[in-house]
Design a protein around this motif. Structure first.
Motif, PDB file in Angstrom:
ATOM      1  N   PRO A 354       0.807  -1.228   0.000  1.00 52.61           N
ATOM      2  CA  PRO A 354       0.000   0.000   0.000  1.00 52.61           C
ATOM      3  C   PRO A 354       0.842   1.280   0.000  1.00 52.61           C
ATOM      4  O   PRO A 354       0.442   2.287  -0.598  1.00 52.61           O
ATOM      5  N   LEU A 355       2.003   1.252   0.650  1.00 53.70           N
ATOM      6  CA  LEU A 355       2.868   2.426   0.620  1.00 53.70           C
ATOM      7  C   LEU A 355       3.386   2.686  -0.800  1.00 53.70           C
ATOM      8  O   LEU A 355       3.471   3.840  -1.245  1.00 53.70           O
ATOM      9  N   ALA A 356       3.734   1.613  -1.523  1.00 52.03           N
ATOM     10  CA  ALA A 356       4.168   1.780  -2.911  1.00 52.03           C
ATOM     11  C   ALA A 356       3.031   2.333  -3.765  1.00 52.03           C
ATOM     12  O   ALA A 356       3.252   3.169  -4.656  1.00 52.03           O
ATOM     13  N   ALA A 357       1.808   1.873  -3.505  1.00 46.61           N
ATOM     14  CA  ALA A 357       0.650   2.401  -4.237  1.00 46.61           C
ATOM     15  C   ALA A 357       0.473   3.888  -3.951  1.00 46.61           C
ATOM     16  O   ALA A 357       0.171   4.686  -4.856  1.00 46.61           O
ATOM     17  N   ARG A 358       0.664   4.291  -2.705  1.00 45.68           N
ATOM     18  CA  ARG A 358       0.536   5.705  -2.336  1.00 45.68           C
ATOM     19  C   ARG A 358       1.624   6.529  -3.030  1.00 45.68           C
ATOM     20  O   ARG A 358       1.360   7.650  -3.504  1.00 45.68           O
ATOM     21  N   TRP A 359       2.856   5.984  -3.089  1.00 45.21           N
ATOM     22  CA  TRP A 359       3.957   6.658  -3.769  1.00 45.21           C
ATOM     23  C   TRP A 359       3.600   6.868  -5.247  1.00 45.21           C
ATOM     24  O   TRP A 359       3.776   7.962  -5.792  1.00 45.21           O
ATOM     25  N   ALA A 360       3.103   5.807  -5.884  1.00 39.15           N
ATOM     26  CA  ALA A 360       2.739   5.896  -7.300  1.00 39.15           C
ATOM     27  C   ALA A 360       1.603   6.891  -7.520  1.00 39.15           C
ATOM     28  O   ALA A 360       1.609   7.668  -8.486  1.00 39.15           O
ATOM     29  N   GLN A 361       0.629   6.885  -6.631  1.00 35.16           N
ATOM     30  CA  GLN A 361      -0.504   7.812  -6.754  1.00 35.16           C
ATOM     31  C   GLN A 361      -0.052   9.263  -6.609  1.00 35.16           C
ATOM     32  O   GLN A 361      -0.549  10.148  -7.311  1.00 35.16           O
ATOM     33  N   GLY A 362       0.902   9.508  -5.704  1.00 37.70           N
ATOM     34  CA  GLY A 362       1.407  10.861  -5.533  1.00 37.70           C
ATOM     35  C   GLY A 362       2.101  11.366  -6.785  1.00 37.70           C
ATOM     36  O   GLY A 362       1.925  12.530  -7.186  1.00 37.70           O
ATOM     37  N   VAL A 438       6.451   8.920   2.264  1.00 35.41           N
ATOM     38  CA  VAL A 438       5.939   8.854   0.895  1.00 35.41           C
ATOM     39  C   VAL A 438       5.417  10.211   0.453  1.00 35.41           C
ATOM     40  O   VAL A 438       5.685  10.676  -0.664  1.00 35.41           O
ATOM     41  N   ASP A 439       4.682  10.870   1.327  1.00 34.77           N
ATOM     42  CA  ASP A 439       4.108  12.170   0.973  1.00 34.77           C
ATOM     43  C   ASP A 439       5.197  13.223   0.779  1.00 34.77           C
ATOM     44  O   ASP A 439       5.037  14.155  -0.015  1.00 34.77           O
ATOM     45  N   ARG A 440       6.292  13.083   1.511  1.00 28.44           N
ATOM     46  CA  ARG A 440       7.408  14.005   1.301  1.00 28.44           C
ATOM     47  C   ARG A 440       7.966  13.831  -0.111  1.00 28.44           C
ATOM     48  O   ARG A 440       8.273  14.826  -0.790  1.00 28.44           O
ATOM     49  N   HIS A 441       8.072  12.591  -0.584  1.00 25.02           N
ATOM     50  CA  HIS A 441       8.525  12.398  -1.963  1.00 25.02           C
ATOM     51  C   HIS A 441       7.542  13.014  -2.943  1.00 25.02           C
ATOM     52  O   HIS A 441       7.951  13.671  -3.922  1.00 25.02           O
ATOM     53  N   SER A 442       6.254  12.827  -2.725  1.00 21.98           N
ATOM     54  CA  SER A 442       5.251  13.396  -3.628  1.00 21.98           C
ATOM     55  C   SER A 442       5.387  14.911  -3.699  1.00 21.98           C
ATOM     56  O   SER A 442       5.297  15.519  -4.778  1.00 21.98           O
ATOM     57  N   GLU A 443       5.638  15.533  -2.543  1.00 17.69           N
ATOM     58  CA  GLU A 443       5.810  16.986  -2.480  1.00 17.69           C
ATOM     59  C   GLU A 443       7.048  17.433  -3.249  1.00 17.69           C
ATOM     60  O   GLU A 443       7.007  18.392  -4.036  1.00 17.69           O
ATOM     61  N   VAL A 444       8.162  16.737  -3.046  1.00 22.80           N
ATOM     62  CA  VAL A 444       9.409  17.104  -3.713  1.00 22.80           C
ATOM     63  C   VAL A 444       9.308  16.846  -5.216  1.00 22.80           C
ATOM     64  O   VAL A 444       9.781  17.659  -6.028  1.00 22.80           O
ATOM     65  N   PHE A 445       8.697  15.738  -5.597  1.00 21.96           N
ATOM     66  CA  PHE A 445       8.513  15.436  -7.023  1.00 21.96           C
ATOM     67  C   PHE A 445       7.680  16.532  -7.687  1.00 21.96           C
ATOM     68  O   PHE A 445       8.036  17.014  -8.776  1.00 21.96           O
TER      69      PHE A 445
END
Length: 454
Positions: A354-362, A438-445
């Motif tokens: 689920p964390l990988a899914a969240r990363w992909a969704q972000g 994960v959300d930090r990566h989404s923000e930086v991306f």
């Protein structure tokens, strides 16, 4: 296949990258000093040549790693989405593994005799993957080499079929590609190859059964070596029915099917072999099963083991090309037992997938916001973004690489405390990662993309 968004200004991208390089220099003065010191005696200034490919002017030097984070010599904390390119998939610094290593080291590290852990580990691997008979190696590279020797011994054939731009460690037969005329040639970067690659390898395209059959029809292939999904040219999943068709073709043409799950164990405790119901003849697993300790294993079906028995019990087995003095040592087996008993379990994948899914969704949310023709792939607890539509084979994936954009995105993330897997825009999730990571990566991306697009 389009690889770039037409809205990307290359001059702007270059200027942004230079800004990030200067930021890297300003932030990492202690690592820079250590890099200069290392350059005095280390070839290329690094323990392994590919370490020169980390983003920035030099590699970071780490001082400690725990769970899903590590710290560098300049005191910065990083979220680690690389995890030793799968070697630390269980998370860094597992206390159960450290304790097992410490206890075994005091009892003895290597004696060239089996320890009781060997039988336990083999039984656990059998339970997870279903293969009948097991042997150990130091790395998946070694395990693949040993398996290919065995396949050649049994078939009397010389060649190995691999998929274009696949990767199975430093195995000669896999460091190949094809030229425009379809001839097998060394893959760019392949150093000092001993024989012309066409003498030992055939190359087909992943997800193309006609391509596979055209090669197997030649009658000289001992084994087909593949990951269930390509992961080392980026994530390329199999088409529906491709792996079943591959199994059928191997049976029809008398070639052994070798499944390398060193990376695809990200799909679950039994990898793709269990999750997708695969039926390999030989099986290879490495890196994560030792919790970071060099360790690997390979397996085979019972009929193959029976056919090999007389060879492996001969007086000349010590020069068979299988194993080595430190292979299957007690320290590695203790690490494997501790890892498999306490990690890579159902409950771990219930957190990481689920964390990988969240990363992909972000990542996908940013792609959609800007209307980009990019894509994201998820494979269990692993995910990756592409600057193109999803590739279906290694050749398409290689053609889609945008080295300049890759370099910028990696360095931008690194300067903001995020480490991605080198050579890919890939993340691997451990049970120690959090939604906040994960959300930090989404923000930086999202911020990086916004800067690139202006």
């Amino acid at each position: 296949m389009p690889t770039l968004s037409p809205t990307i200004d290359r001059a702007r991208l270059h200027a942004l990258h230079e800004r990030e390089r200067q930021s890297f220099r300003d932030r990492n003065r202690e690592s820079a000093a250590l890099a200069r010191e290392a350059g005095a005696h280390l070839l290329s200034g690094v323990p392994m040549p590919w370490m020169t490919r980390w983003p920035g002017d030099h590699p970071l030097f780490f001082t400690g790693a725990q769970g899903a984070h590590f710290r560098d010599a300049d005191g910065h904390d990083f979220i680690d989405f690389c995890l030793g390119d799968t070697g630390a998939m269980t998370g860094h610094g597992l206390s159960v593994v450290a304790d097992a290593l410490s206890a075994q080291a005091r009892r003895g590290i290597t004696t060239m005799l089996p320890s009781g852990d060997a039988a336990w580990v083999a039984a656990e691997l059998h339970r997870r993957f279903g293969m009948a008979r097991w042997q150990f190696a130091m790395t998946a590279t070694d395990a693949n080499r040993f398996v290919l020797r065995l396949a050649r011994q049994l078939t009397g054939r010389r060649k190995v079929l691999v998929f274009d731009y696949s990767y199975h460690g430093t195995v000669d037969e896999s460091l190949v590609t094809v030229d425009a005329a379809g001839h097998v040639i060394p893959r760019p970067g392949n150093l000092g190859w001993a024989v012309p690659p066409a003498e030992i390898a055939r190359v087909a395209q992943f997800n193309d059964l006609d391509s596979v059959e055209a090669q197997l029809r030649q009658g000289d292939v001992a084994a087909v070596l593949t990951e269930p999904a390509l992961t080392n040219i980026g994530i390329v999943p199999p088409d529906e029915g491709f792996l079943a068709g591959l199994r059928a073709l191997c049976t029809r043409y008398g070639a052994y099917l070798v499944i390398d799950e060193t990376h695809t164990i990200c799909l679950g405790p039994g990898g793709a072999t269990r999750e997708w119901g695969l039926e390999p003849d030989f099986f290879v697993i490495g890196k994560p099963i030792g919790g970071g300790m060099p360790a690997a294993a390979y397996a085979m079906t019972q009929p193959i083991a029976d056919a090999l028995d007389s060879f492996l019990r001969s007086d000349d087995v010590d020069v068979s090309g299988l194993g080595g003095t430190l292979t299957g040592n007690a320290l590695a087996l203790a690490a494997m037992r501790a890892t498999l008993a306490n990690a890579l379990r159902e409950e771990d994948f219930a957190l990481t997938i689920p964390l990988a899914a969240r990363w992909a969704q972000g990542v996908q949310a940013t792609i959609d916001r800007h209307g980009l023709g990019w894509s994201v792939q998820q494979l269990g607890s692993r995910a990756e973004y592409w600057f193109c539509p999803p590739p279906r084979n290694g050749a398409q994936a290689a053609a889609a690489i945008d080295a300049d954009l890759d370099a910028f995105m990696h360095l931008y993330a690194l300067n903001r405390g995020i480490l991605l897997t080198p050579f890919h825009n890939m993340a691997l999730l451990s049970p120690f990662h959090t939604e906040a990571d994960v959300d930090r990566h989404s923000e930086v991306f999202a911020a990086a993309v916004a800067e690139v697009l202006g």
